[in-house]
Design a protein around this motif. Structure first.
Motif, PDB file in Angstrom:
ATOM      1  N   ARG A   1      12.372   9.724  -3.032  1.00  0.00           N
ATOM      2  CA  ARG A   1      13.382  10.444  -2.244  1.00  0.00           C
ATOM      3  C   ARG A   1      12.759  10.948  -0.959  1.00  0.00           C
ATOM      4  NH1 ARG A   1      13.634  11.622  -7.366  1.00  0.00           N
ATOM      5  NH2 ARG A   1      12.642  13.672  -7.205  1.00  0.00           N
ATOM      6  N   THR A   2      11.504  11.384  -1.054  1.00  0.00           N
ATOM      7  CA  THR A   2      10.755  11.805   0.137  1.00  0.00           C
ATOM      8  C   THR A   2       9.352  11.210   0.048  1.00  0.00           C
ATOM      9  OG1 THR A   2       9.906  13.817  -0.888  1.00  0.00           O
ATOM     10  CG2 THR A   2      12.009  13.999   0.321  1.00  0.00           C
ATOM     11  N   VAL A   3       8.787  10.899   1.204  1.00  0.00           N
ATOM     12  CA  VAL A   3       7.416  10.391   1.278  1.00  0.00           C
ATOM     13  C   VAL A   3       6.724  11.136   2.413  1.00  0.00           C
ATOM     14  CG1 VAL A   3       5.934   8.380   1.635  1.00  0.00           C
ATOM     15  CG2 VAL A   3       8.151   8.100   0.484  1.00  0.00           C
ATOM     16  N   THR A   4       5.612  11.807   2.108  1.00  0.00           N
ATOM     17  CA  THR A   4       4.867  12.526   3.144  1.00  0.00           C
ATOM     18  C   THR A   4       3.424  12.045   3.154  1.00  0.00           C
ATOM     19  OG1 THR A   4       4.397  14.334   1.610  1.00  0.00           O
ATOM     20  CG2 THR A   4       6.306  14.602   3.043  1.00  0.00           C
ATOM     21  N   ARG A   5       2.841  12.049   4.338  1.00  0.00           N
ATOM     22  CA  ARG A   5       1.446  11.657   4.530  1.00  0.00           C
ATOM     23  C   ARG A   5       0.738  12.793   5.257  1.00  0.00           C
ATOM     24  NH1 ARG A   5       5.106   7.948   5.073  1.00  0.00           N
ATOM     25  NH2 ARG A   5       4.867   5.890   4.191  1.00  0.00           N
ATOM     26  N   ASP A   6      -0.542  12.975   4.980  1.00  0.00           N
ATOM     27  CA  ASP A   6      -1.276  14.013   5.699  1.00  0.00           C
ATOM     28  C   ASP A   6      -2.473  13.411   6.437  1.00  0.00           C
ATOM     29  OD1 ASP A   6      -3.428  13.727   3.954  1.00  0.00           O
ATOM     30  OD2 ASP A   6      -2.969  15.521   2.811  1.00  0.00           O
ATOM     31  N   GLN A   7      -3.194  14.261   7.141  1.00  0.00           N
ATOM     32  CA  GLN A   7      -4.321  13.817   7.967  1.00  0.00           C
ATOM     33  C   GLN A   7      -5.510  13.351   7.142  1.00  0.00           C
ATOM     34  OE1 GLN A   7      -4.954  17.348  10.184  1.00  0.00           O
ATOM     35  NE2 GLN A   7      -6.113  18.391   8.572  1.00  0.00           N
ATOM     36  N   TYR A   8      -5.500  13.593   5.817  1.00  0.00           N
ATOM     37  CA  TYR A   8      -6.627  13.220   4.959  1.00  0.00           C
ATOM     38  C   TYR A   8      -6.355  11.941   4.169  1.00  0.00           C
ATOM     39  CZ  TYR A   8      -7.677  18.018   6.108  1.00  0.00           C
ATOM     40  OH  TYR A   8      -7.905  19.177   6.793  1.00  0.00           O
ATOM     41  N   SER A   9      -5.405  11.135   4.616  1.00  0.00           N
ATOM     42  CA  SER A   9      -5.045   9.854   3.980  1.00  0.00           C
ATOM     43  C   SER A   9      -4.369  10.017   2.625  1.00  0.00           C
ATOM     44  CB  SER A   9      -6.278   8.947   3.831  1.00  0.00           C
ATOM     45  OG  SER A   9      -6.836   8.688   5.086  1.00  0.00           O
ATOM     46  N   SER A  10      -3.770  11.174   2.367  1.00  0.00           N
ATOM     47  CA  SER A  10      -3.024  11.389   1.124  1.00  0.00           C
ATOM     48  C   SER A  10      -1.556  11.051   1.338  1.00  0.00           C
ATOM     49  CB  SER A  10      -3.133  12.845   0.667  1.00  0.00           C
ATOM     50  OG  SER A  10      -4.455  13.144   0.288  1.00  0.00           O
ATOM     51  N   VAL A  11      -0.945  10.538   0.296  1.00  0.00           N
ATOM     52  CA  VAL A  11       0.487  10.238   0.297  1.00  0.00           C
ATOM     53  C   VAL A  11       1.097  10.967  -0.892  1.00  0.00           C
ATOM     54  CG1 VAL A  11       2.239   8.439   0.057  1.00  0.00           C
ATOM     55  CG2 VAL A  11       0.147   7.963   1.329  1.00  0.00           C
ATOM     56  N   THR A  12       2.206  11.678  -0.663  1.00  0.00           N
ATOM     57  CA  THR A  12       2.917  12.364  -1.737  1.00  0.00           C
ATOM     58  C   THR A  12       4.355  11.888  -1.732  1.00  0.00           C
ATOM     59  OG1 THR A  12       1.489  14.293  -1.534  1.00  0.00           O
ATOM     60  CG2 THR A  12       3.575  14.602  -2.698  1.00  0.00           C
ATOM     61  N   VAL A  13       4.823  11.488  -2.898  1.00  0.00           N
ATOM     62  CA  VAL A  13       6.210  11.053  -3.090  1.00  0.00           C
ATOM     63  C   VAL A  13       6.912  12.141  -3.885  1.00  0.00           C
ATOM     64  CG1 VAL A  13       7.701   9.321  -4.157  1.00  0.00           C
ATOM     65  CG2 VAL A  13       5.579   8.609  -3.030  1.00  0.00           C
TER      66      VAL A  13
ATOM     67  N   PRO B   1       0.840  -1.195   0.000  1.00  0.00           N
ATOM     68  CA  PRO B   1       0.000   0.000   0.000  1.00  0.00           C
ATOM     69  C   PRO B   1       0.880   1.252   0.000  1.00  0.00           C
ATOM     70  CG  PRO B   1       0.008  -1.006   2.172  1.00  0.00           C
ATOM     71  CD  PRO B   1       0.764  -1.936   1.262  1.00  0.00           C
ATOM     72  N   ALA B   2       0.343   2.338  -0.557  1.00  0.00           N
ATOM     73  CA  ALA B   2       1.089   3.600  -0.616  1.00  0.00           C
ATOM     74  C   ALA B   2       1.527   4.052   0.771  1.00  0.00           C
ATOM     75  CB  ALA B   2       0.246   4.672  -1.292  1.00  0.00           C
ATOM     76  N   ASP B   3       0.765   3.684   1.787  1.00  0.00           N
ATOM     77  CA  ASP B   3       1.107   4.060   3.157  1.00  0.00           C
ATOM     78  C   ASP B   3       2.427   3.423   3.608  1.00  0.00           C
ATOM     79  OD1 ASP B   3       0.500   5.544   5.485  1.00  0.00           O
ATOM     80  OD2 ASP B   3      -0.229   3.722   6.476  1.00  0.00           O
ATOM     81  N   ASP B   4       2.886   2.390   2.885  1.00  0.00           N
ATOM     82  CA  ASP B   4       4.127   1.706   3.238  1.00  0.00           C
ATOM     83  C   ASP B   4       5.308   2.144   2.366  1.00  0.00           C
ATOM     84  OD1 ASP B   4       5.695  -0.138   4.715  1.00  0.00           O
ATOM     85  OD2 ASP B   4       5.395  -1.680   3.192  1.00  0.00           O
ATOM     86  N   PHE B   5       5.123   3.122   1.466  1.00  0.00           N
ATOM     87  CA  PHE B   5       6.242   3.611   0.663  1.00  0.00           C
ATOM     88  C   PHE B   5       7.313   4.185   1.583  1.00  0.00           C
ATOM     89  CE2 PHE B   5       3.493   4.764  -3.292  1.00  0.00           C
ATOM     90  CZ  PHE B   5       3.323   3.418  -3.568  1.00  0.00           C
ATOM     91  N   ARG B   6       8.585   3.973   1.203  1.00  0.00           N
ATOM     92  CA  ARG B   6       9.722   4.469   1.982  1.00  0.00           C
ATOM     93  C   ARG B   6      10.716   5.161   1.058  1.00  0.00           C
ATOM     94  NH1 ARG B   6      11.202  -1.313   4.734  1.00  0.00           N
ATOM     95  NH2 ARG B   6       9.154  -1.736   5.605  1.00  0.00           N
ATOM     96  N   PRO B   7      11.461   6.130   1.574  1.00  0.00           N
ATOM     97  CA  PRO B   7      12.545   6.691   0.764  1.00  0.00           C
ATOM     98  C   PRO B   7      13.479   5.565   0.329  1.00  0.00           C
ATOM     99  CG  PRO B   7      12.139   8.099   2.643  1.00  0.00           C
ATOM    100  CD  PRO B   7      11.322   6.830   2.858  1.00  0.00           C
TER     101      PRO B   7
END
Length: 182
Positions: free
Chosen positions: A143-155, A120-126
């Motif tokens: 290179r970077t992975v960020t998650r927010d309070q709305y269940s979004s993941v940005t790489v 799952p995208a929630d398990d992506f790692r640098p």
């Protein structure tokens, strides 16, 4: 009935020292004269890759782990194959930052020290190589992975290869499972 294996002789240890992966390749970018390592090629010349061989050498006493790559292909002139076709090869070793990006990705994708996972995208790692499948970005290195309070993941936020998704979406990744090779 099982097929019993003969016992190993006492005291023998086996340590793999090299793994070699060799395969045909099509659709890889041309290697330009600027990317060919020894500088002996004139402007406008290059190699259209057809075979890649990657050698992963293990660390052992007094010797660091290493990787080298040989790319075999046909000569090109101004981006067009020379006729009659002449097969040539070039080798990449040493500082991987100086290698073409696609060669570095091939090394990561074929590395015997990597796992290929569906996560799952929630398990992506640098460091993950995320298999996107698009023509422009078939593989994106996180290179970077960020998650927010709305269940979004940005790489790779803000970069040209930025990916956006939700924590429950899945993708195939190639992930290093042991200490990185140099």
């Amino acid at each position: 009935m099982s097929n019993p294996q003969p016992p190993e002789p006492a005291g023998i240890r086996r340590t793999p020292l090299r793994t070699t992966v060799r395969y045909g390749i099509a659709g890889a970018p041309l290697l330009t004269a600027e990317q060919l390592r020894d500088g002996s090629y004139g402007p406008g010349t290059g190699i259209e890759p057809s075979v890649i061989e990657i050698r992963y050498s293990s660390a052992r006493e007094g010797v660091e782990a290493s990787v080298s790559v040989t790319v075999t292909g046909s000569w090109t002139s101004e981006g067009e194959p020379e006729r009659p076709a002449r097969e040539v090869e070039t080798r990449f070793e040493g500082d991987r930052d100086q290698w073409p990006r696609w060669v570095r990705l091939e090394v990561r994708l074929s590395d015997p020290a990597c796992q290929h996972l569906y996560v799952p995208a929630d398990d992506f790692r640098p460091g993950d190589l995320i298999h996107v499948g698009s023509e422009e970005w078939p593989v994106v290195e996180a290179r970077t992975v960020t998650r927010d309070q709305y269940s979004s993941v940005t790489v790779n936020a803000g970069a040209s290869d930025q990916l956006d998704g939700r924590v429950w979406q899945h993708a195939y990744v190639t992930r290093k499972t042991v200490q990185a090779r140099r």
